[in-house]
Motif scaffolding. Structure first.
Motif, PDB file in Angstrom:
ATOM      1  N   ASP A  60       2.868   3.997  15.230  1.00 43.59           N
ATOM      2  CA  ASP A  60       3.703   2.801  15.083  1.00 43.59           C
ATOM      3  C   ASP A  60       3.352   2.004  13.831  1.00 43.59           C
ATOM      4  O   ASP A  60       4.231   1.439  13.175  1.00 43.59           O
ATOM      5  CB  ASP A  60       3.568   1.900  16.318  1.00 43.59           C
ATOM      6  CG  ASP A  60       4.234   2.512  17.543  1.00 43.59           C
ATOM      7  OD1 ASP A  60       5.009   3.473  17.361  1.00 43.59           O
ATOM      8  OD2 ASP A  60       3.961   2.048  18.663  1.00 43.59           O
ATOM      9  N   ILE A  63       4.846   3.749  10.801  1.00 44.21           N
ATOM     10  CA  ILE A  63       6.297   3.564  10.811  1.00 44.21           C
ATOM     11  C   ILE A  63       6.654   2.136  10.406  1.00 44.21           C
ATOM     12  O   ILE A  63       7.586   1.903   9.624  1.00 44.21           O
ATOM     13  CB  ILE A  63       6.856   3.888  12.215  1.00 44.21           C
ATOM     14  CG1 ILE A  63       6.642   5.367  12.535  1.00 44.21           C
ATOM     15  CG2 ILE A  63       8.343   3.538  12.294  1.00 44.21           C
ATOM     16  CD1 ILE A  63       7.004   5.744  13.957  1.00 44.21           C
ATOM     17  N   GLY A  64       5.879   1.156  10.926  1.00 42.34           N
ATOM     18  CA  GLY A  64       6.138  -0.242  10.597  1.00 42.34           C
ATOM     19  C   GLY A  64       5.934  -0.560   9.134  1.00 42.34           C
ATOM     20  O   GLY A  64       6.639  -1.397   8.564  1.00 42.34           O
ATOM     21  N   PHE A  66       6.650   1.247   6.546  1.00 38.14           N
ATOM     22  CA  PHE A  66       7.821   1.635   5.760  1.00 38.14           C
ATOM     23  C   PHE A  66       9.112   1.018   6.295  1.00 38.14           C
ATOM     24  O   PHE A  66      10.055   0.819   5.535  1.00 38.14           O
ATOM     25  CB  PHE A  66       7.944   3.161   5.750  1.00 38.14           C
ATOM     26  CG  PHE A  66       6.843   3.853   5.007  1.00 38.14           C
ATOM     27  CD1 PHE A  66       6.837   3.885   3.626  1.00 38.14           C
ATOM     28  CD2 PHE A  66       5.800   4.461   5.685  1.00 38.14           C
ATOM     29  CE1 PHE A  66       5.822   4.514   2.920  1.00 38.14           C
ATOM     30  CE2 PHE A  66       4.773   5.095   4.996  1.00 38.14           C
ATOM     31  CZ  PHE A  66       4.783   5.116   3.616  1.00 38.14           C
ATOM     32  N   ARG A  67       9.138   0.708   7.587  1.00 38.93           N
ATOM     33  CA  ARG A  67      10.358   0.150   8.161  1.00 38.93           C
ATOM     34  C   ARG A  67      10.462  -1.353   7.896  1.00 38.93           C
ATOM     35  O   ARG A  67      11.554  -1.864   7.623  1.00 38.93           O
ATOM     36  CB  ARG A  67      10.407   0.427   9.664  1.00 38.93           C
ATOM     37  CG  ARG A  67      11.643  -0.133  10.360  1.00 38.93           C
ATOM     38  CD  ARG A  67      11.638   0.245  11.834  1.00 38.93           C
ATOM     39  NE  ARG A  67      11.786   1.694  12.015  1.00 38.93           N
ATOM     40  CZ  ARG A  67      11.666   2.301  13.192  1.00 38.93           C
ATOM     41  NH1 ARG A  67      11.401   1.600  14.282  1.00 38.93           N
ATOM     42  NH2 ARG A  67      11.831   3.616  13.282  1.00 38.93           N
ATOM     43  N   GLU A  68       9.358  -2.073   7.976  1.00 38.36           N
ATOM     44  CA  GLU A  68       9.371  -3.528   7.859  1.00 38.36           C
ATOM     45  C   GLU A  68       9.070  -4.015   6.439  1.00 38.36           C
ATOM     46  O   GLU A  68       9.204  -5.201   6.156  1.00 38.36           O
ATOM     47  CB  GLU A  68       8.353  -4.132   8.828  1.00 38.36           C
ATOM     48  CG  GLU A  68       8.624  -3.780  10.281  1.00 38.36           C
ATOM     49  CD  GLU A  68       7.535  -4.281  11.213  1.00 38.36           C
ATOM     50  OE1 GLU A  68       6.760  -5.166  10.772  1.00 38.36           O
ATOM     51  OE2 GLU A  68       7.449  -3.793  12.358  1.00 38.36           O
ATOM     52  N   HIS A  69       8.646  -3.118   5.579  1.00 41.06           N
ATOM     53  CA  HIS A  69       8.305  -3.505   4.205  1.00 41.06           C
ATOM     54  C   HIS A  69       8.904  -2.490   3.234  1.00 41.06           C
ATOM     55  O   HIS A  69       9.164  -1.336   3.597  1.00 41.06           O
ATOM     56  CB  HIS A  69       6.784  -3.563   4.019  1.00 41.06           C
ATOM     57  CG  HIS A  69       6.074  -4.370   5.063  1.00 41.06           C
ATOM     58  ND1 HIS A  69       5.957  -5.743   5.005  1.00 41.06           N
ATOM     59  CD2 HIS A  69       5.452  -3.992   6.217  1.00 41.06           C
ATOM     60  CE1 HIS A  69       5.287  -6.165   6.064  1.00 41.06           C
ATOM     61  NE2 HIS A  69       4.967  -5.134   6.814  1.00 41.06           N
ATOM     62  N   ASN A  70       9.088  -2.929   2.012  1.00 35.63           N
ATOM     63  CA  ASN A  70       9.628  -2.045   0.972  1.00 35.63           C
ATOM     64  C   ASN A  70       8.475  -1.287   0.303  1.00 35.63           C
ATOM     65  O   ASN A  70       8.277  -1.349  -0.912  1.00 35.63           O
ATOM     66  CB  ASN A  70      10.399  -2.877  -0.059  1.00 35.63           C
ATOM     67  CG  ASN A  70      11.293  -2.016  -0.926  1.00 35.63           C
ATOM     68  OD1 ASN A  70      11.474  -0.822  -0.666  1.00 35.63           O
ATOM     69  ND2 ASN A  70      11.859  -2.603  -1.962  1.00 35.63           N
ATOM     70  N   GLN A 249      -1.079  -2.409  10.608  1.00 31.49           N
ATOM     71  CA  GLN A 249      -0.297  -2.055   9.425  1.00 31.49           C
ATOM     72  C   GLN A 249      -1.132  -2.157   8.154  1.00 31.49           C
ATOM     73  O   GLN A 249      -0.967  -1.351   7.232  1.00 31.49           O
ATOM     74  CB  GLN A 249       0.934  -2.956   9.328  1.00 31.49           C
ATOM     75  CG  GLN A 249       1.988  -2.699  10.389  1.00 31.49           C
ATOM     76  CD  GLN A 249       3.266  -3.476  10.140  1.00 31.49           C
ATOM     77  OE1 GLN A 249       3.463  -4.045   9.067  1.00 31.49           O
ATOM     78  NE2 GLN A 249       4.158  -3.503  11.135  1.00 31.49           N
TER      79      GLN A 249
END
Length: 283
Positions: A60, A63-64, A66-70, A249
């Motif tokens: 998780d 994944i977070g 790359f999903r929540e940040h550029n 993260q």
């Protein structure tokens, strides 16, 4: 007598192995703990129960990242900046190092002393003036605005390492090139550079790592989040509230940007050792 000497050597060897193991654990354990934390779910991340492996494995955090940040853009920024800095530093450092090592330049000792002195300047002492200079040139929030300062701070180390290696190369090889009609420039890129691959690889890796990890200039000269390099991007990670830090993260991002550097060092370890030890023993 021989038995006593053998026993003494065994004791010394045992202490040496213990020392190596302690140093290995001291340096490797923090990185392993970061890997362990990056795969540990938030439920078990702050438990008091100690374990070398995650009690519950999860992806998780990765994944977070790359999903929540550029983060992919941040990695690309770091690759462009660090790669360009390494290329420019090696090219300029090769010319400068060869000139210092081989050409008859007045004040050569003073030049090398100045190079070392410049490399010792704390970054914060030139931060304000450099920011004003880059802003007046319109280089804030641009790749050149980071590449130029990075090249300036890595060039002294590059020049120093390469000039030491060039100085230890046998002059007879270059003299043979001169006899064959090569000038100084042709001798450098046709003869000296190919013979200096170990030193160039070593210097290039050190330069790349220094540029990849640089934080202060990147934080000051870049305002647009789209242009952040990975150290600055990681420092900007926030949790669900201002009082929460997304440690999972943070650890995952740290592992992502550290593993490629470790792999590069492992791949080129023979070249690195050869480059660092070149000239240490002369026969």
């Amino acid at each position: 007598m021989k038995l006593g000497m053998r026993s003494k050597k065994n004791i010394e060897k045992t202490f040496l192995y213990i020392f190596v193991v302690v140093i290995f654990i001291y340096f490797v354990f923090p990185f392993w703990w970061a890997i362990r934390s990056s795969f540990t779910s938030n439920t078990f991340l702050f438990t008091k129960d100690f374990s070398l492996l995650p009690p519950e494995w999860t992806f998780d955090h990765y994944i977070g990242v790359f999903r929540e940040h550029n983060f992919l853009r941040n990695i690309l920024n770091s690759i462009i900046v660090a790669g360009s800095t390494t290329l420019f530093s090696l090219v300029l450092g090769s010319f400068a190092g060869y000139a210092v090592a081989r050409l008859k330049i007045p004040g050569k000792v003073l030049i090398m002393g100045s190079i070392l002195a410049v490399s010792m300047f704390p970054q914060v002492s030139i931060l304000g003036g450099l920011y004003q200079l880059l802003r007046s040139m319109g280089l804030i929030d641009t790749y050149p605005g980071l590449i130029i300062p990075y090249t300036a701070i890595t060039l002294p180390l590059t020049t120093w390492i390469l000039q030491n290696f060039f100085r230890d190369l046998p002059k007879s090889v270059e003299e043979s090139a001169y006899i064959d009609g090569c000038n100084k420039f042709q001798t450098l890129y046709k003869i000296v550079i190919p013979l200096s691959i170990p030193a160039i690889v070593t210097t290039g890796l050190l330069t790349f790592i220094q540029a990849w990890n640089e934080f202060m200039f990147a934080l000051t000269f870049v305002i647009n989040p789209e242009m952040f390099t990975v150290p600055v991007a990681i420092s900007m990670f926030t949790g669900a509230s201002q009082y929460e830090q997304p440690w999972g993260q943070l650890m995952a991002a740290s592992v992502i940007i550290t593993v490629p550097l470790v792999l590069l060092v492992l791949i080129f370890q023979n070249k690195i050792v050869e480059g660092l030890t070149s000239g240490a023993i002369k026969g």
